[in-house]
Scaffold this motif. Structure first.
Motif, PDB file in Angstrom:
ATOM      1  N   GLY A 206       0.828  -1.200   0.000  1.00 25.92           N
ATOM      2  CA  GLY A 206       0.000   0.000   0.000  1.00 25.92           C
ATOM      3  C   GLY A 206       0.862   1.248   0.000  1.00 25.92           C
ATOM      4  O   GLY A 206       2.090   1.194  -0.124  1.00 25.92           O
ATOM      5  N   SER A 207       0.221   2.380   0.154  1.00 26.69           N
ATOM      6  CA  SER A 207       0.944   3.647   0.184  1.00 26.69           C
ATOM      7  C   SER A 207       1.664   3.797   1.519  1.00 26.69           C
ATOM      8  O   SER A 207       1.151   3.382   2.560  1.00 26.69           O
ATOM      9  CB  SER A 207      -0.027   4.817  -0.010  1.00 26.69           C
ATOM     10  N   PRO A 208       2.841   4.385   1.506  1.00 32.70           N
ATOM     11  CA  PRO A 208       3.585   4.545   2.763  1.00 32.70           C
ATOM     12  C   PRO A 208       3.004   5.661   3.607  1.00 32.70           C
ATOM     13  O   PRO A 208       2.345   6.570   3.090  1.00 32.70           O
ATOM     14  CB  PRO A 208       4.992   4.898   2.281  1.00 32.70           C
ATOM     15  N   PRO A 209       3.223   5.620   4.909  1.00 35.66           N
ATOM     16  CA  PRO A 209       2.801   6.738   5.758  1.00 35.66           C
ATOM     17  C   PRO A 209       3.720   7.927   5.543  1.00 35.66           C
ATOM     18  O   PRO A 209       4.791   7.809   4.955  1.00 35.66           O
ATOM     19  CB  PRO A 209       2.946   6.170   7.177  1.00 35.66           C
ATOM     20  N   THR A 210       3.300   9.068   6.025  1.00 36.99           N
ATOM     21  CA  THR A 210       4.156  10.242   5.932  1.00 36.99           C
ATOM     22  C   THR A 210       5.375  10.054   6.822  1.00 36.99           C
ATOM     23  O   THR A 210       5.280   9.504   7.918  1.00 36.99           O
ATOM     24  CB  THR A 210       3.395  11.502   6.373  1.00 36.99           C
ATOM     25  N   ILE A 211       6.504  10.503   6.350  1.00 34.76           N
ATOM     26  CA  ILE A 211       7.745  10.356   7.121  1.00 34.76           C
ATOM     27  C   ILE A 211       8.334  11.705   7.500  1.00 34.76           C
ATOM     28  O   ILE A 211       9.502  11.785   7.883  1.00 34.76           O
ATOM     29  CB  ILE A 211       8.777   9.526   6.335  1.00 34.76           C
ATOM     30  N   ASP A 212       7.518  12.762   7.378  1.00 34.01           N
ATOM     31  CA  ASP A 212       8.028  14.091   7.725  1.00 34.01           C
ATOM     32  C   ASP A 212       7.593  14.530   9.119  1.00 34.01           C
ATOM     33  O   ASP A 212       7.793  15.675   9.512  1.00 34.01           O
ATOM     34  CB  ASP A 212       7.574  15.129   6.694  1.00 34.01           C
ATOM     35  N   ARG A 213       6.981  13.610   9.895  1.00 33.32           N
ATOM     36  CA  ARG A 213       6.608  13.891  11.275  1.00 33.32           C
ATOM     37  C   ARG A 213       6.956  12.697  12.139  1.00 33.32           C
ATOM     38  O   ARG A 213       6.874  11.549  11.697  1.00 33.32           O
ATOM     39  CB  ARG A 213       5.108  14.184  11.402  1.00 33.32           C
ATOM     40  N   THR A 214       7.317  12.968  13.375  1.00 39.20           N
ATOM     41  CA  THR A 214       7.619  11.896  14.324  1.00 39.20           C
ATOM     42  C   THR A 214       7.105  12.289  15.698  1.00 39.20           C
ATOM     43  O   THR A 214       6.941  13.488  15.991  1.00 39.20           O
ATOM     44  CB  THR A 214       9.137  11.624  14.392  1.00 39.20           C
ATOM     45  N   ARG A 215       6.838  11.309  16.517  1.00 39.18           N
ATOM     46  CA  ARG A 215       6.290  11.582  17.851  1.00 39.18           C
ATOM     47  C   ARG A 215       7.335  12.185  18.782  1.00 39.18           C
ATOM     48  O   ARG A 215       6.999  12.778  19.798  1.00 39.18           O
ATOM     49  CB  ARG A 215       5.770  10.289  18.473  1.00 39.18           C
ATOM     50  N   LEU A 216       8.609  11.997  18.466  1.00 37.50           N
ATOM     51  CA  LEU A 216       9.662  12.500  19.346  1.00 37.50           C
ATOM     52  C   LEU A 216       9.909  13.975  19.054  1.00 37.50           C
ATOM     53  O   LEU A 216      10.208  14.354  17.928  1.00 37.50           O
ATOM     54  CB  LEU A 216      10.955  11.706  19.138  1.00 37.50           C
ATOM     55  N   SER A 217       9.779  14.801  20.060  1.00 34.61           N
ATOM     56  CA  SER A 217      10.025  16.236  19.908  1.00 34.61           C
ATOM     57  C   SER A 217      11.222  16.630  20.752  1.00 34.61           C
ATOM     58  O   SER A 217      11.482  16.043  21.809  1.00 34.61           O
ATOM     59  CB  SER A 217       8.789  17.048  20.322  1.00 34.61           C
ATOM     60  N   GLY A 218      11.922  17.646  20.305  1.00 25.70           N
ATOM     61  CA  GLY A 218      13.171  18.024  20.946  1.00 25.70           C
ATOM     62  C   GLY A 218      13.018  18.432  22.394  1.00 25.70           C
ATOM     63  O   GLY A 218      13.781  18.011  23.263  1.00 25.70           O
ATOM     64  N   HIS A 219      11.982  19.236  22.714  1.00 26.11           N
ATOM     65  CA  HIS A 219      11.870  19.740  24.081  1.00 26.11           C
ATOM     66  C   HIS A 219      11.418  18.678  25.069  1.00 26.11           C
ATOM     67  O   HIS A 219      11.582  18.836  26.280  1.00 26.11           O
ATOM     68  CB  HIS A 219      10.912  20.938  24.117  1.00 26.11           C
ATOM     69  N   GLN A 220      10.818  17.582  24.596  1.00 22.98           N
ATOM     70  CA  GLN A 220      10.392  16.501  25.476  1.00 22.98           C
ATOM     71  C   GLN A 220      11.331  15.299  25.429  1.00 22.98           C
ATOM     72  O   GLN A 220      11.095  14.308  26.124  1.00 22.98           O
ATOM     73  CB  GLN A 220       8.976  16.044  25.095  1.00 22.98           C
ATOM     74  N   LEU A 221      12.369  15.392  24.645  1.00 24.81           N
ATOM     75  CA  LEU A 221      13.237  14.237  24.428  1.00 24.81           C
ATOM     76  C   LEU A 221      13.859  13.694  25.711  1.00 24.81           C
ATOM     77  O   LEU A 221      13.871  12.472  25.915  1.00 24.81           O
ATOM     78  CB  LEU A 221      14.312  14.588  23.404  1.00 24.81           C
ATOM     79  N   HIS A 223      12.720  13.550  28.619  1.00 26.64           N
ATOM     80  CA  HIS A 223      11.706  12.754  29.328  1.00 26.64           C
ATOM     81  C   HIS A 223      11.346  11.509  28.534  1.00 26.64           C
ATOM     82  O   HIS A 223      11.202  10.416  29.093  1.00 26.64           O
ATOM     83  CB  HIS A 223      10.460  13.601  29.581  1.00 26.64           C
ATOM     84  N   GLN A 224      11.189  11.655  27.225  1.00 29.66           N
ATOM     85  CA  GLN A 224      10.780  10.517  26.406  1.00 29.66           C
ATOM     86  C   GLN A 224      11.836   9.425  26.380  1.00 29.66           C
ATOM     87  O   GLN A 224      11.507   8.241  26.266  1.00 29.66           O
ATOM     88  CB  GLN A 224      10.474  10.992  24.979  1.00 29.66           C
ATOM     89  N   ILE A 225      13.108   9.801  26.483  1.00 32.35           N
ATOM     90  CA  ILE A 225      14.160   8.788  26.399  1.00 32.35           C
ATOM     91  C   ILE A 225      14.090   7.833  27.577  1.00 32.35           C
ATOM     92  O   ILE A 225      14.573   6.691  27.495  1.00 32.35           O
ATOM     93  CB  ILE A 225      15.551   9.471  26.320  1.00 32.35           C
ATOM     94  N   ASP A 226      13.485   8.276  28.695  1.00 32.02           N
ATOM     95  CA  ASP A 226      13.334   7.377  29.838  1.00 32.02           C
ATOM     96  C   ASP A 226      12.373   6.240  29.534  1.00 32.02           C
ATOM     97  O   ASP A 226      12.351   5.237  30.260  1.00 32.02           O
ATOM     98  CB  ASP A 226      12.837   8.155  31.063  1.00 32.02           C
ATOM     99  N   LEU A 227      11.560   6.384  28.479  1.00 37.43           N
ATOM    100  CA  LEU A 227      10.631   5.329  28.081  1.00 37.43           C
ATOM    101  C   LEU A 227      11.247   4.380  27.062  1.00 37.43           C
ATOM    102  O   LEU A 227      10.572   3.457  26.595  1.00 37.43           O
ATOM    103  CB  LEU A 227       9.359   5.962  27.478  1.00 37.43           C
ATOM    104  N   HIS A 228      12.506   4.598  26.724  1.00 37.54           N
ATOM    105  CA  HIS A 228      13.191   3.713  25.780  1.00 37.54           C
ATOM    106  C   HIS A 228      13.146   2.275  26.312  1.00 37.54           C
ATOM    107  O   HIS A 228      13.354   2.034  27.510  1.00 37.54           O
ATOM    108  CB  HIS A 228      14.642   4.173  25.626  1.00 37.54           C
TER     109      HIS A 228
END
Length: 419
Positions: A206-221, A223-228
């Motif tokens: 099928g068609s690919p999803p958009t790849i120009d957005r990601t859930r990871l944002s710089g200002h929350q990184l 905190h988010q890395i603790d969920l790795h």
């Protein structure tokens, strides 16, 4: 044939991820490991099994009463029951240790799932972009074939030299060679996707999803890395180490064992009952139990420090991925806005000059090749961007991606445009 392809199911990225999870033996094995440790937690919280002992005591083996069970007053047939009673805190500590191990096994499953999703998504994109490259080369081959036919017709009419015919044939041969190479890459990509999703890999994509957005944002990184997932595994291992330290602390309290024995003698003698208690003598706690507890506490500190070092490594790695991904998005925009339109304009100008006798055929072929090379390079950049997007998108556990509007793929195949 076209109708059959239209009726066949489409393998979207989300469907591929679902199929990979459903058939993953690794995830099923980790589920079994988690259930096993939870069963051990229940078992560890129970009292030890009682010990039943049957014995014959003081049996004479010499003299007139030898081997008699009833003649000698000291001979007894005994049955005893012994039970060890660890205190409730110790039993709870043993059970908690296995509960923490179950949490660690669950965290390990999350890490394995993240890796599975990443590998499956990369395999899906690899096949997608290889198909895009083949489609691009086929269109180049069609354009070169039309040029070759026109040149041969002009040569037969005496309007073109034989060198132009040979040049057009050589250009087609080079395209054929590149097609062979990309077909091999596509076969490998197909095999890799089949490794993860099984027979569904034979379905059209099928068609690919958009790849120009990601859930990871710089200002929350931070905190988010603790969920790795790997950080979560280290957190779980730290809790296991803490539970083992608590168990070592509880082991400083000795387990008492109680026993009750009933002894039967000959009919002319009275039966007897014995009551006993066993207490381990921890006479060297300073060099045994205390040292074990200290070792367990040092293990907790070791895991904590290793987790912190791993966190720093992953934070740097994610920052590097985001920088590369964003840079490639900028490059893709430049290709769409400037580089590809310029190469197309060059082809138009060169073809006009060739028709006016102001440019050789080799210049036209070179301009056409430059268009394909530029588009191929864009596909290569887009494939690498998709690979980095996959690393970022599936780095932190979350629900499978929903199929979004397709990204702006380079030269999508004709069938992708059909409803």
């Amino acid at each position: 044939m076209a109708a059959a392809q239209a009726d066949s199911p489409i393998l979207t990225l989300g469907a591929a991820l679902d199929a990979a999870q459903a058939r993953s033996a690794t995830l099923q094995a980790q589920d079994a490991a988690t259930r096993a440790v939870r069963d051990m937690a229940v078992s560890a919280g129970r009292l030890p099994d009682p010990v039943l002992r049957l014995s014959v005591d003081n049996l004479p083996i010499e003299g007139p009463m030898r081997y008699s069970l009833t003649d000698d007053f000291m001979t007894m047939r005994s049955v005893s029951l012994m039970q060890t009673f660890p205190n409730s805190e110790k039993r709870q500590a043993r059970s908690s240790r296995y509960e923490r191990e179950a949490e660690a096994a669950s965290s390990m499953r999350s890490m394995q799932k993240a890796r599975l999703l990443t590998q499956t998504a990369r395999a899906w994109f690899e096949r997608y972009f290889q198909e895009q490259m083949i489609d691009l080369l086929r269109r180049q081959h069609q354009d070169a074939s039309r040029v070759s036919e026109a040149v041969e017709s002009a040569y037969r009419g005496g309007r073109a030299p034989q060198a132009d015919v040979l040049a057009s044939h050589a250009a087609m041969a080079r395209i054929d060679d590149r097609l062979h190479e990309v077909r091999v890459d596509l076969a490998n990509a197909q095999a890799l996707l089949q490794r993860w999703v099984g027979e569904a890999a034979s379905q059209p994509l099928g068609s690919p999803p958009t790849i120009d957005r990601t859930r990871l944002s710089g200002h929350q990184l931070p905190h988010q890395i603790d969920l790795h997932p790997e950080i979560a595994v280290m957190n779980a291992r730290e809790r296991v180490a803490q539970a083992e330290a608590e168990l070592a602390k509880q082991d400083k309290n000795a387990d008492w064992s109680w026993s009750l024995m009933y002894s039967k003698r000959g009919s002319q003698f009275g039966d007897m009952v014995s009551l006993g208690v066993s207490i381990p003598l921890q006479w060297d706690q300073a060099r045994k139990q205390d040292r074990e507890l200290a070792a367990r506490l040092q293990r907790v500190e070791q895991v904590r420090l290793e987790r912190e070092e791993m966190r720093r490594d992953h934070l740097f790695e994610v920052q590097r991925l985001i920088a590369n991904w964003q840079s490639n998005l900028t490059r893709l925009a430049d290709y769409d806005k400037t580089l590809i339109p310029l190469t197309i304009e060059r082809v138009v100008a060169t073809e006009a000059a060739f028709r006016g006798g102001k440019a050789p055929l080799t210049a036209v072929l070179e301009a056409q090749r430059m268009v394909t090379d530029t588009r191929m390079e864009r596909l290569r950049i887009e494939k690498q961007t998709a690979a980095w997007w996959v690393e970022l998108e599936f780095l932190i556990p979350h629900d499978p991606v929903a199929q979004a509007t397709p990204t702006n793929p380079s030269n999508p195949p004709a069938q992708e445009q059909k409803p």
